[in-house]
Design a protein around this motif. Structure first.
Motif, PDB file in Angstrom:
ATOM      1  N   ARG A  64       0.845  -1.200   0.000  1.00 55.32           N
ATOM      2  CA  ARG A  64       0.000   0.000   0.000  1.00 55.32           C
ATOM      3  C   ARG A  64       0.881   1.250   0.000  1.00 55.32           C
ATOM      4  O   ARG A  64       1.970   1.274   0.585  1.00 55.32           O
ATOM      5  N   LEU A 111      -9.387  -2.435  -6.430  1.00 55.53           N
ATOM      6  CA  LEU A 111      -8.838  -3.025  -5.203  1.00 55.53           C
ATOM      7  C   LEU A 111      -9.967  -3.086  -4.176  1.00 55.53           C
ATOM      8  O   LEU A 111     -10.517  -2.051  -3.779  1.00 55.53           O
ATOM      9  N   ARG A 113     -11.833  -5.149  -0.551  1.00 55.02           N
ATOM     10  CA  ARG A 113     -11.476  -5.801   0.713  1.00 55.02           C
ATOM     11  C   ARG A 113     -11.529  -7.316   0.562  1.00 55.02           C
ATOM     12  O   ARG A 113     -12.366  -7.840  -0.176  1.00 55.02           O
ATOM     13  N   LEU A 123      -8.561   1.116   2.918  1.00 57.83           N
ATOM     14  CA  LEU A 123      -8.881   1.686   1.606  1.00 57.83           C
ATOM     15  C   LEU A 123      -8.971   3.205   1.696  1.00 57.83           C
ATOM     16  O   LEU A 123      -8.485   3.921   0.817  1.00 57.83           O
ATOM     17  N   THR A 252      -7.460  -7.242  -0.906  1.00 62.46           N
ATOM     18  CA  THR A 252      -6.402  -6.632  -0.088  1.00 62.46           C
ATOM     19  C   THR A 252      -5.525  -7.674   0.599  1.00 62.46           C
ATOM     20  O   THR A 252      -4.493  -7.334   1.168  1.00 62.46           O
ATOM     21  N   TYR A 263      -2.467 -12.116  -1.641  1.00 66.77           N
ATOM     22  CA  TYR A 263      -3.777 -11.605  -2.046  1.00 66.77           C
ATOM     23  C   TYR A 263      -4.186 -12.323  -3.325  1.00 66.77           C
ATOM     24  O   TYR A 263      -3.395 -13.063  -3.914  1.00 66.77           O
TER      25      TYR A 263
END
Ligand SMILES: Cc1cc2nc3c(=O)[nH]c(=O)nc-3n(C[C@H](O)[C@H](O)[C@H](O)COP(=O)(O)OP(=O)(O)OC[C@H]3O[C@@H](n4cnc5c(N)ncnc54)[C@H](O)[C@@H]3O)c2cc1C
Ligand code: FES
Length: 490
Positions: A64, A111, A113, A123, A252, A263
């Motif tokens: 991230r 993207l 969850r 996010l 995620t 992921y």
């Protein structure tokens, strides 16, 4: 893509070892600038991870941006986003300039969850950071166009996808048209500042050497303490044409400790008039340290979300090199002046490899490049990361394998087509019984730095749990950092 092996000594400006996206991009950018280049690969062009990739082209990275901002500062995170975005633009313009038909297209990325229970906050945090570093085109939307409920997600417009082998083939033609040389079936055995020697004892004399072997085989220790090898798994499922909106989809993932945050990643590749291929990857684990039911888990995850699947004709896996501070290492090899490396690409190797092409060619041509510091292999930022200590502690623990019993106590326990590691007095031996019943024995000591290798029943390879070297069931090295085969005993 097969080329002739090197069969004489040659002299060029730049020798490039490894014909994946990184090596071919470096060769392409340099040959455009008039440099005499030679690329060698001990397989064929694209036979490494670049031929296994799922080829999402995106600046939505595995890590991230709020983490990257913590590690590299706001300007650093901004440069990272800019460089990956520029890489997609460069790929698009190369495809046009060289007229490469490689199914390149712009697609949006989403993207979402990992599950209902995972938090929304990351996010929102990611959106804030992206906005701060200038990526204002990214938005939070209520749903993705996926055929299952994703809930809110980040929408990254105009990312990309392509067919990696077709792209590499186009680069190869462009390199050759500009006078570059490519040799396959040619293994670099020794490296020094003025060139390389192959295992057939030919030399390539060069002013600059670029090692793009995914994990650098010229570097014994230093780089391998800064990155960790993971295995990732992919399935290709046939679905009715246009039944899933073409886009890149990522969840995620789960924080499992260590540097990787496994992921799921999904994209759609058109196949023919009636079918598309749904390509789904994930379930990563550290090389040599867990052989869970990765394919079964991905299949289950996919079937729960994509009920239109007709069948699943393809399954494959590959190697991901995770840098401890979440950013690739591209530039001069530490302590070397004319040797360059590109590694630690995480799951974003298509863009990292293209960045390597731009950045390493600029360094060799002595042009200033704003990305040089952020990707410098000698940077120190990884010391700040707890994963640096965790991952290296994990490596140290693997050496206790020397003291343990083997998987079997006699080769009589070994079925045909199976391998194992067994103890023979003080030493450890890797054994494999072939389909004819003949037992092949090798030292189980990894030629890189002496860890004990393990049998990987899924892929019928011997894998090193320390820095990820892999060997065939007949002891031949397939993935570095070991640059040598296992020692054959019987
Ligand atoms: C399953 C999977 C999915 C992925 N999905 C994505 C994705 O969607 N998007 C993305 O951006 N990235 C993705 N990646 C990552 C990306 O594919 C890799 O990071 C990238 O391909 C690495 O390129 P490379 O040129 O560094 O290495 P490679 O492509 O592995 O090339 C290295 C080459 O060096 C050669 N070599 C090694 N040692 C020697 C030697 N001694 N002498 C001569 N040749 C040698 C090998 O034969 C090999 O061909 C994925 C990776 C995997 C495995
Ligand atoms: S890969 Fe380093 S010891 Fe095996």
């Amino acid at each position: 893509m097969v080329f002739s092996p090197l069969s004489r000594d040659i002299t060029v400006d730049v020798a490039i070892i490894g014909g994946g996206i990184a090596g071919m991009s470096v060769a392409y950018f340099l040959s455009r600038q008039g440099k005499k280049v030679a690329v060698i690969d001990d397989g064929v062009i694209g036979s490494g991870e670049s031929g296994r990739t799922t080829a999402h082209l995106t600046y939505a990275l595995d890590e991230r941006y709020y983490e990257l901002e913590n590690l590299h500062g706001r300007d650093g995170a901004k440069l990272i986003a800019e460089s990956h975005n520029a890489a997609i633009d460069h790929i698009e313009s190369i495809v046009r300039k060289e007229n490469i038909s490689c199914d390149f297209e712009r697609v949006d990325g989403y993207l979402f969850r990992s599950g209902e229970d995972s938090e929304e906050e990351p996010l929102n945090k990611e959106l804030d950071t992206l906005s701060r570093i200038g990526r204002k085109e990214v938005r939070l939307v209520k749903e993705s166009p996926a055929p299952f409920h994703t809930g809110i997600c980040l929408h990254f417009p105009l990312q990309g996808q392509f067919h990696p082998l077709k792209y590499l083939s186009g680069l190869a033609q462009a390199i050759i048209q500009r006078g570059g040389k490519i040799f396959t079936g040619t293994h670099a055995k020794d490296f020094n500042a003025s060139g390389i020697t192959t295992d057939t004892n030919y030399t390539i004399n060069a002013h600059d050497i670029v090692v793009t072997t995914n994990t650098p085989v010229n570097d014994r220790l230093q780089m391998h303490t800064k990155q960790a090898p993971y295995r990732t798994y992919v399935i290709g499922a046939r679905i009715p044409k246009d039944s899933v909106t073409k886009a890149l989809y990522w969840d995620t993932g789960k924080n499992m400790g260590g540097v990787a945050n496994p992921y799921h990643y999904v994209r759609i590749q058109p196949v023919d008039e009636t079918n598309d291929l749904l390509i789904v990857g994930g379930e990563d684990h550290k090389v040599g340290q867990a052989y869970n039911n990765a394919y079964e888990k991905i299949e289950q995850w996919t079937k729960e979300r994509f009920p239109m699947i007709k069948n699943i004709p393809y399954r494959w896996s590959g190697h991901i090199i995770e840098p401890m501070d979440s950013t690739g290492f591209i530039g001069r090899n530490p302590l070397d002046k004319t040797v360059y490396i590109a590694t630690g690409f995480s799951g974003n190797g298509m863009t990292h490899g293209t960045i390597a092409g731009i950045l390493i060619s600029d360094l060799i041509l002595e042009k200033k490049n704003p990305w040089a510091d952020i990707y410098d292999p000698a940077r120190k930022s990884f010391f700040a990361v707890k994963e640096y200590f965790e991952e290296n502690l994990n490596v140290v623990k693997q050496y206790t394998e020397w003291l343990k019993k083997g998987d079997i106590s006699s080769t009589d326990e070994l079925a045909s087509g199976q391998g194992a590691v067994m103890r023979k007095k003080l030493s450890k031996v890797a054994v494999y019984r072939d389909e004819q019943g003949i037992v092949h024995e090798f030292s189980a000591v990894c030629p890189h730095l002496g860890c004990i290798i393990r049998w990987n029943p899924k892929e019928k390879t011997f894998d090193c749990p320390c820095h990820g070297s892999r060997f065939t069931n007949y002891g031949k090295v397939i993935t570095g950092p070991s640059n040598r085969d296992l020692n054959k005993l019987v």
